[in-house]
Motif scaffolding. Structure first.
Motif, PDB file in Angstrom:
ATOM      1  N   LEU A  10      36.624  58.143  48.773  1.00 10.64           N
ATOM      2  CA  LEU A  10      36.824  58.664  50.121  1.00 10.64           C
ATOM      3  C   LEU A  10      35.520  58.527  50.897  1.00 10.64           C
ATOM      4  N   VAL A  11      35.586  57.820  52.020  1.00 12.00           N
ATOM      5  CA  VAL A  11      34.410  57.628  52.868  1.00 12.00           C
ATOM      6  C   VAL A  11      34.791  57.872  54.313  1.00 12.00           C
ATOM      7  N   GLN A  12      33.771  57.956  55.155  1.00 10.09           N
ATOM      8  CA  GLN A  12      34.004  58.123  56.585  1.00 10.09           C
ATOM      9  C   GLN A  12      33.957  56.768  57.285  1.00 10.09           C
ATOM     10  N   ALA A  13      34.579  56.724  58.440  1.00  6.66           N
ATOM     11  CA  ALA A  13      34.547  55.496  59.245  1.00  6.66           C
ATOM     12  C   ALA A  13      33.095  55.087  59.496  1.00  6.66           C
ATOM     13  N   GLY A  14      32.832  53.796  59.334  1.00  5.59           N
ATOM     14  CA  GLY A  14      31.489  53.273  59.508  1.00  5.59           C
ATOM     15  C   GLY A  14      30.686  53.174  58.232  1.00  5.59           C
ATOM     16  N   ASP A  15      31.154  53.828  57.182  1.00  7.05           N
ATOM     17  CA  ASP A  15      30.462  53.794  55.893  1.00  7.05           C
ATOM     18  C   ASP A  15      30.714  52.483  55.169  1.00  7.05           C
ATOM     19  N   SER A  16      30.010  52.325  54.057  1.00  5.18           N
ATOM     20  CA  SER A  16      30.167  51.149  53.208  1.00  5.18           C
ATOM     21  C   SER A  16      30.617  51.572  51.820  1.00  5.18           C
ATOM     22  N   LEU A  17      31.229  50.624  51.131  1.00  6.30           N
ATOM     23  CA  LEU A  17      31.701  50.868  49.774  1.00  6.30           C
ATOM     24  C   LEU A  17      31.712  49.515  49.059  1.00  6.30           C
ATOM     25  N   ARG A  18      31.415  49.522  47.777  1.00 10.77           N
ATOM     26  CA  ARG A  18      31.490  48.293  47.011  1.00 10.77           C
ATOM     27  C   ARG A  18      32.478  48.460  45.860  1.00 10.77           C
ATOM     28  N   LEU A  19      33.455  47.592  45.829  1.00  8.80           N
ATOM     29  CA  LEU A  19      34.425  47.554  44.749  1.00  8.80           C
ATOM     30  C   LEU A  19      33.981  46.537  43.705  1.00  8.80           C
ATOM     31  N   SER A  20      34.323  46.829  42.458  1.00 14.52           N
ATOM     32  CA  SER A  20      34.051  45.908  41.364  1.00 14.52           C
ATOM     33  C   SER A  20      35.340  45.637  40.612  1.00 14.52           C
ATOM     34  N   CYS A  21      35.406  44.462  40.023  1.00 13.37           N
ATOM     35  CA  CYS A  21      36.550  44.114  39.185  1.00 13.37           C
ATOM     36  C   CYS A  21      36.006  43.372  37.962  1.00 13.37           C
ATOM     37  N   ALA A  22      36.147  43.993  36.807  1.00 14.82           N
ATOM     38  CA  ALA A  22      35.674  43.400  35.561  1.00 14.82           C
ATOM     39  C   ALA A  22      36.822  42.696  34.864  1.00 14.82           C
ATOM     40  N   ALA A  23      36.555  41.485  34.394  1.00 16.03           N
ATOM     41  CA  ALA A  23      37.585  40.670  33.751  1.00 16.03           C
ATOM     42  C   ALA A  23      37.264  40.473  32.276  1.00 16.03           C
ATOM     43  N   SER A  24      38.321  40.351  31.493  1.00 12.03           N
ATOM     44  CA  SER A  24      38.151  40.058  30.077  1.00 12.03           C
ATOM     45  C   SER A  24      39.369  39.284  29.591  1.00 12.03           C
ATOM     46  N   GLY A  25      39.206  38.581  28.489  1.00 11.13           N
ATOM     47  CA  GLY A  25      40.339  37.943  27.850  1.00 11.13           C
ATOM     48  C   GLY A  25      40.483  36.451  28.096  1.00 11.13           C
ATOM     49  N   ARG A  26      39.740  35.925  29.023  1.00 13.74           N
ATOM     50  CA  ARG A  26      39.822  34.487  29.305  1.00 13.74           C
ATOM     51  C   ARG A  26      38.534  34.078  30.005  1.00 13.74           C
ATOM     52  N   THR A  27      38.222  32.811  30.020  1.00 17.21           N
ATOM     53  CA  THR A  27      36.986  32.353  30.641  1.00 17.21           C
ATOM     54  C   THR A  27      36.994  32.648  32.130  1.00 17.21           C
ATOM     55  N   PHE A  28      36.230  33.656  32.487  1.00 17.21           N
ATOM     56  CA  PHE A  28      36.195  34.126  33.870  1.00 17.21           C
ATOM     57  C   PHE A  28      35.723  33.041  34.815  1.00 17.21           C
ATOM     58  N   SER A  29      34.804  32.222  34.363  1.00 12.49           N
ATOM     59  CA  SER A  29      34.202  31.222  35.243  1.00 12.49           C
ATOM     60  C   SER A  29      35.173  30.115  35.647  1.00 12.49           C
ATOM     61  N   ASN A  30      36.357  30.073  35.051  1.00  9.33           N
ATOM     62  CA  ASN A  30      37.376  29.103  35.447  1.00  9.33           C
ATOM     63  C   ASN A  30      38.374  29.671  36.450  1.00  9.33           C
ATOM     64  N   LEU A  31      38.229  30.928  36.783  1.00  6.98           N
ATOM     65  CA  LEU A  31      39.221  31.619  37.597  1.00  6.98           C
ATOM     66  C   LEU A  31      38.758  31.865  39.023  1.00  6.98           C
ATOM     67  N   ALA A  32      39.646  31.566  39.968  1.00  8.69           N
ATOM     68  CA  ALA A  32      39.446  32.062  41.320  1.00  8.69           C
ATOM     69  C   ALA A  32      39.855  33.531  41.339  1.00  8.69           C
ATOM     70  N   MET A  33      39.164  34.313  42.146  1.00  8.89           N
ATOM     71  CA  MET A  33      39.453  35.739  42.220  1.00  8.89           C
ATOM     72  C   MET A  33      39.806  36.128  43.642  1.00  8.89           C
TER      73      MET A  33
END
Length: 122
Positions: A10-33
């Motif tokens: 929960l943030v206020q208007a004008g704030d910043s936030l960073r989302l992360s997505c961790a991958a496993s199970g296959r070669t990540f470097s071959n995947l578009a995200m």
């Protein structure tokens, strides 16, 4: 491929936030995200995408100039930096994966994370 999204909150208007997505199970470097989002009562929509090697990105007009997608293939992680957040950015954010090149259509993605909720108050 297993995808785990995190970083919502929960943030206020004008704030910043960073989302992360961790991958496993296959070669990540071959995947578009991609990052998609779904607001209450609305259909899921594309927000941002990044090529497997990070050299090309794609953005929805609604987030262009405010959101930045990036990836760290050494950490098998993709990020979505969200700046100047607006109440209309409130949604569940999902990360998704497909082969090599990103696409704006959700049906073209093979793997999905569970979503993380972003709420922007005015």
């Amino acid at each position: 491929v297993q995808l785990q999204a995190s970083g919502g909150g929960l943030v206020q208007a004008g704030d910043s936030l960073r989302l992360s997505c961790a991958a496993s199970g296959r070669t990540f470097s071959n995947l578009a995200m991609g990052w998609f989002r779904q607001a209450p009562g609305k259909e899921r929509e594309f927000a941002a995408g990044i090529k497997y090697d990070g050299r090309s990105t794609l953005y929805a007009d609604s987030v262009k100039g405010r959101f930045t997608i990036s990836r760290d293939n050494a950490k098998n992680t993709v990020y979505l930096q969200m700046n100047s957040l607006k109440p209309e950015d409130t949604a569940i954010y999902y990360c998704a994966a497909r082969g090599f090149v990103p696409d704006t259509r959700s049906e073209d993605y093979n793997y999905w994370g569970q979503g993380t909720l972003v709420t922007v108050s005015s």
